[in-house]
Design an enzyme around this catalytic site. Structure first.
Site, PDB file in Angstrom:
ATOM      1  N   SER A 143      -9.047  -6.375  11.096  1.00  0.00           N
ATOM      2  CA  SER A 143      -9.018  -4.529  10.310  1.00  0.00           C
ATOM      3  C   SER A 143     -10.733  -4.873  10.844  1.00  0.00           C
ATOM      4  O   SER A 143     -11.421  -5.215  10.917  1.00  0.00           O
ATOM      5  CB  SER A 143      -9.305  -4.234   9.246  1.00  0.00           C
ATOM      6  OG  SER A 143      -9.597  -3.585   8.091  1.00  0.00           O
ATOM      7  N   TYR A 184      -9.225  -8.252   1.493  1.00  0.00           N
ATOM      8  CA  TYR A 184      -8.458  -7.834   1.950  1.00  0.00           C
ATOM      9  C   TYR A 184      -9.845  -9.050   3.376  1.00  0.00           C
ATOM     10  O   TYR A 184      -9.462  -9.068   4.104  1.00  0.00           O
ATOM     11  CB  TYR A 184      -8.636  -6.281   2.034  1.00  0.00           C
ATOM     12  CG  TYR A 184      -8.135  -5.623   3.436  1.00  0.00           C
ATOM     13  CD1 TYR A 184      -6.929  -5.960   2.994  1.00  0.00           C
ATOM     14  CD2 TYR A 184      -8.724  -5.216   4.006  1.00  0.00           C
ATOM     15  CE1 TYR A 184      -6.291  -5.249   4.687  1.00  0.00           C
ATOM     16  CE2 TYR A 184      -8.012  -4.900   5.179  1.00  0.00           C
ATOM     17  CZ  TYR A 184      -6.872  -4.533   5.041  1.00  0.00           C
ATOM     18  OH  TYR A 184      -6.378  -4.466   6.389  1.00  0.00           O
TER      19      TYR A 184
HETATM   20  N1  LIG Z   1      -3.526   1.702   8.484  1.00  0.00           N
HETATM   21  C1  LIG Z   1      -4.376   1.672   8.934  1.00  0.00           C
HETATM   22  O1  LIG Z   1      -5.758   2.138   8.325  1.00  0.00           O
HETATM   23  C2  LIG Z   1      -4.655  -0.146   8.722  1.00  0.00           C
HETATM   24  C3  LIG Z   1      -6.188  -0.393   8.585  1.00  0.00           C
HETATM   25  C4  LIG Z   1      -6.512  -1.454   9.284  1.00  0.00           C
HETATM   26  C5  LIG Z   1      -5.939  -2.079   9.167  1.00  0.00           C
HETATM   27  N2  LIG Z   1      -5.009  -2.232   8.705  1.00  0.00           N
HETATM   28  C6  LIG Z   1      -4.032  -3.448   8.966  1.00  0.00           C
HETATM   29  O2  LIG Z   1      -3.032  -2.861   9.967  1.00  0.00           O
HETATM   30  C7  LIG Z   1      -1.381  -4.322   9.582  1.00  0.00           C
HETATM   31  C8  LIG Z   1      -0.198  -2.880   9.663  1.00  0.00           C
HETATM   32  O3  LIG Z   1      -0.420  -1.849   8.808  1.00  0.00           O
HETATM   33  P1  LIG Z   1      -0.012  -0.427   8.869  1.00  0.00           P
HETATM   34  O4  LIG Z   1      -1.163   0.272   8.396  1.00  0.00           O
HETATM   35  O5  LIG Z   1       1.120   0.097   9.319  1.00  0.00           O
HETATM   36  O6  LIG Z   1       1.066  -0.483   7.045  1.00  0.00           O
HETATM   37  P2  LIG Z   1       2.034  -0.546   7.121  1.00  0.00           P
HETATM   38  O7  LIG Z   1       3.032   0.454   7.613  1.00  0.00           O
HETATM   39  O8  LIG Z   1       2.505  -0.610   5.264  1.00  0.00           O
HETATM   40  O9  LIG Z   1       3.223  -1.487   7.805  1.00  0.00           O
HETATM   41  C9  LIG Z   1       2.864  -2.842   7.330  1.00  0.00           C
HETATM   42  C10 LIG Z   1       4.307  -4.209   7.424  1.00  0.00           C
HETATM   43  O10 LIG Z   1       4.290  -5.033   6.786  1.00  0.00           O
HETATM   44  C11 LIG Z   1       5.281  -5.514   7.062  1.00  0.00           C
HETATM   45  N3  LIG Z   1       5.112  -6.551   5.924  1.00  0.00           N
HETATM   46  C12 LIG Z   1       4.381  -6.410   4.623  1.00  0.00           C
HETATM   47  N4  LIG Z   1       4.455  -7.592   3.938  1.00  0.00           N
HETATM   48  C13 LIG Z   1       5.594  -8.768   4.627  1.00  0.00           C
HETATM   49  C14 LIG Z   1       6.380  -9.790   4.788  1.00  0.00           C
HETATM   50  N5  LIG Z   1       6.051 -10.893   3.582  1.00  0.00           N
HETATM   51  N6  LIG Z   1       6.999 -10.521   5.648  1.00  0.00           N
HETATM   52  C15 LIG Z   1       7.037  -9.115   6.675  1.00  0.00           C
HETATM   53  N7  LIG Z   1       6.601  -8.236   6.990  1.00  0.00           N
HETATM   54  C16 LIG Z   1       5.832  -7.922   5.952  1.00  0.00           C
HETATM   55  C17 LIG Z   1       5.832  -4.162   6.251  1.00  0.00           C
HETATM   56  O11 LIG Z   1       6.544  -4.534   5.819  1.00  0.00           O
HETATM   57  P3  LIG Z   1       8.161  -3.272   4.344  1.00  0.00           P
HETATM   58  O12 LIG Z   1       7.857  -1.849   5.021  1.00  0.00           O
HETATM   59  O13 LIG Z   1       8.788  -3.999   3.631  1.00  0.00           O
HETATM   60  O14 LIG Z   1       6.892  -3.870   3.584  1.00  0.00           O
HETATM   61  C18 LIG Z   1       5.432  -3.168   7.609  1.00  0.00           C
HETATM   62  O15 LIG Z   1       6.699  -3.260   7.768  1.00  0.00           O
HETATM   63  C19 LIG Z   1      -1.685  -4.659   8.309  1.00  0.00           C
HETATM   64  O16 LIG Z   1      -1.862  -5.784   8.834  1.00  0.00           O
HETATM   65  C20 LIG Z   1      -3.137  -3.904   8.274  1.00  0.00           C
HETATM   66  O17 LIG Z   1      -4.211  -4.515   6.938  1.00  0.00           O
HETATM   67  C21 LIG Z   1      -3.934  -0.627   8.958  1.00  0.00           C
END
Ligand SMILES: NC(=O)c1ccc[n+]([C@@H]2O[C@H](COP(=O)([O-])OP(=O)(O)OC[C@H]3O[C@@H](n4cnc5c(N)ncnc54)[C@H](OP(=O)(O)O)[C@@H]3O)[C@@H](O)[C@H]2O)c1
Length: 291
Positions: A158, A171
């Site tokens: 991130s 985080y």
């Molecule tokens: N969006 C942003 O602005 C942002 C910024 C910085 C970093 N990130 C990082 O980007 C990555 C993806 O996040 P996103 O924004 O795409 O969020 P998201 O749409 O909430 O997706 C998160 C994904 O991780 C899965 N997940 C969570 N816990 C899990 C587990 N124990 N086992 C298997 N799968 C699991 C979720 O599954 P479920 O749907 O079943 O919950 C979902 O598919 C994360 O690592 C996050 O920290 C995002």
């Protein structure tokens, strides 16, 4: 620069020789947000994608959206907090496909909360989900890629994994760890043919903004208006991975300026982070959201 890749005028990057063509990829968190967008963009670039998720029905629904890509869309049910499941999922995929070219350790959860309000269970959940998951994935994939003499491991950190934003201590601990690990391994395995990249997203428009650490979805919380679209983020990331980039900040601004300002000890950045702490605390306490 990787052979066959060229930066064109305006920094547009062309995947001239098909860095992703026919590659076998695993994307954790593939059913949602950035993971889904990465899966879709990898498929568009002719890879085979094993979308990994913990919830079978969410995973099936996400794969259904991509069904036009036919046999190149696969699913694996795996909870990334469970070492045996991650190990088996990666080993079975490599055995079934004959190899593993790319692993995207992307699944994760957010966590913006005042330090004094976080429980020890919150700490355990976020470390298991964001950090141990990445260790498990890398641990399983490196021996396979060493045998192959090739591979690319991509860990989602991130912008909060390179800049210490207040109210994100939990985080940040998980994501600074991911950045540090990935950067060390980038050098450690370069001569062995294994590449490492760290994705450092700023605000990307995904459901993460509506979820708390325990997984509760809060419909009243909104995705920030200025969040960058996930499909554009995925395309930018894949372009930069193919160029051999290590730390990939997406979108590049304002994250890159934050990072440079923090590293340089820029007084304006210091003042910015101090003000952010004040504003975020006030916002969390009055409105339950930090933006
Ligand atoms: N969006 C942003 O602005 C942002 C910024 C910085 C970093 N990130 C990082 O980007 C990555 C993806 O996040 P996103 O924004 O795409 O969020 P998201 O749409 O909430 O997706 C998160 C994904 O991780 C899965 N997940 C969570 N816990 C899990 C587990 N124990 N086992 C298997 N799968 C699991 C979720 O599954 P479920 O749907 O079943 O919950 C979902 O598919 C994360 O690592 C996050 O920290 C995002």
């Amino acid at each position: 620069m990787v052979a066959g890749l060229e930066r064109e005028e305006g920094e547009k990057i062309m995947d001239m020789k098909g860095y992703y063509k026919d590659k076998v990829c695993i994307v954790t968190g593939g059913n949602s947000g950035i993971g889904f967008a990465l899966s879709e963009e990898l498929l568009r670039r002719s890879a085979t994608v094993y979308m990994a998720g913990r919830n079978p029905s969410k995973l099936a629904a996400a794969a259904e959206v991509l069904k036009d890509h036919g046999e190149r869309v696969r699913t694996i049910v795996v909870d990334v907090t469970k070492q045996e499941e991650v190990q088996q999922a990666i080993e079975r995929t490599a055995a079934e496909a004959g190899r593993l070219d790319m692993l995207f350790n992307n699944a994760g959860i957010g966590g913006t909360i005042q330090f004094e309000k976080a429980t020890l269970q919150d700490w355990r959940t976020i470390i298991d989900t964001n950090t141990w998951s990445v260790i498990y994935g890398v641990y399983a994939a490196v021996p396979i890629m060493l045998r192959q003499g090739s591979g690319h491991i991509v860990n989602t950190s991130s912008i909060a994994g390179i800049v210490p934003f207040p109210m994100q201590g939990l985080y940040a601990l998980t994501k600074f760890g991911v950045t540090g690990l990935t950067e060390c391994l980038r050098y450690e395995y370069a001569e062995k043919g294994i590449r490492f990249s760290t994705i450092c997203p700023s605000n990307i428009a995904t459901p993460i903004f509506k979820k708390s650490i325990d997984g509760t979805v809060h419909d009243q919380l909104a995705i920030p208006d200025d969040a960058y679209p996930a499909d554009r983020a995925a395309s930018d990331v894949l372009d930069r991975m193919a160029m051999g980039d290590g730390i990939i900040i997406v979108p590049e601004q304002p994250g890159t300026d934050f990072w440079k300002g923090y590293k340089a000890g820029n007084p304006e950045m210091e003042a910015f982070l101090m003000k952010m702490a004040h504003d975020r605390r006030e916002s969390l306490e009055t409105r339950g959201t930090y933006f």
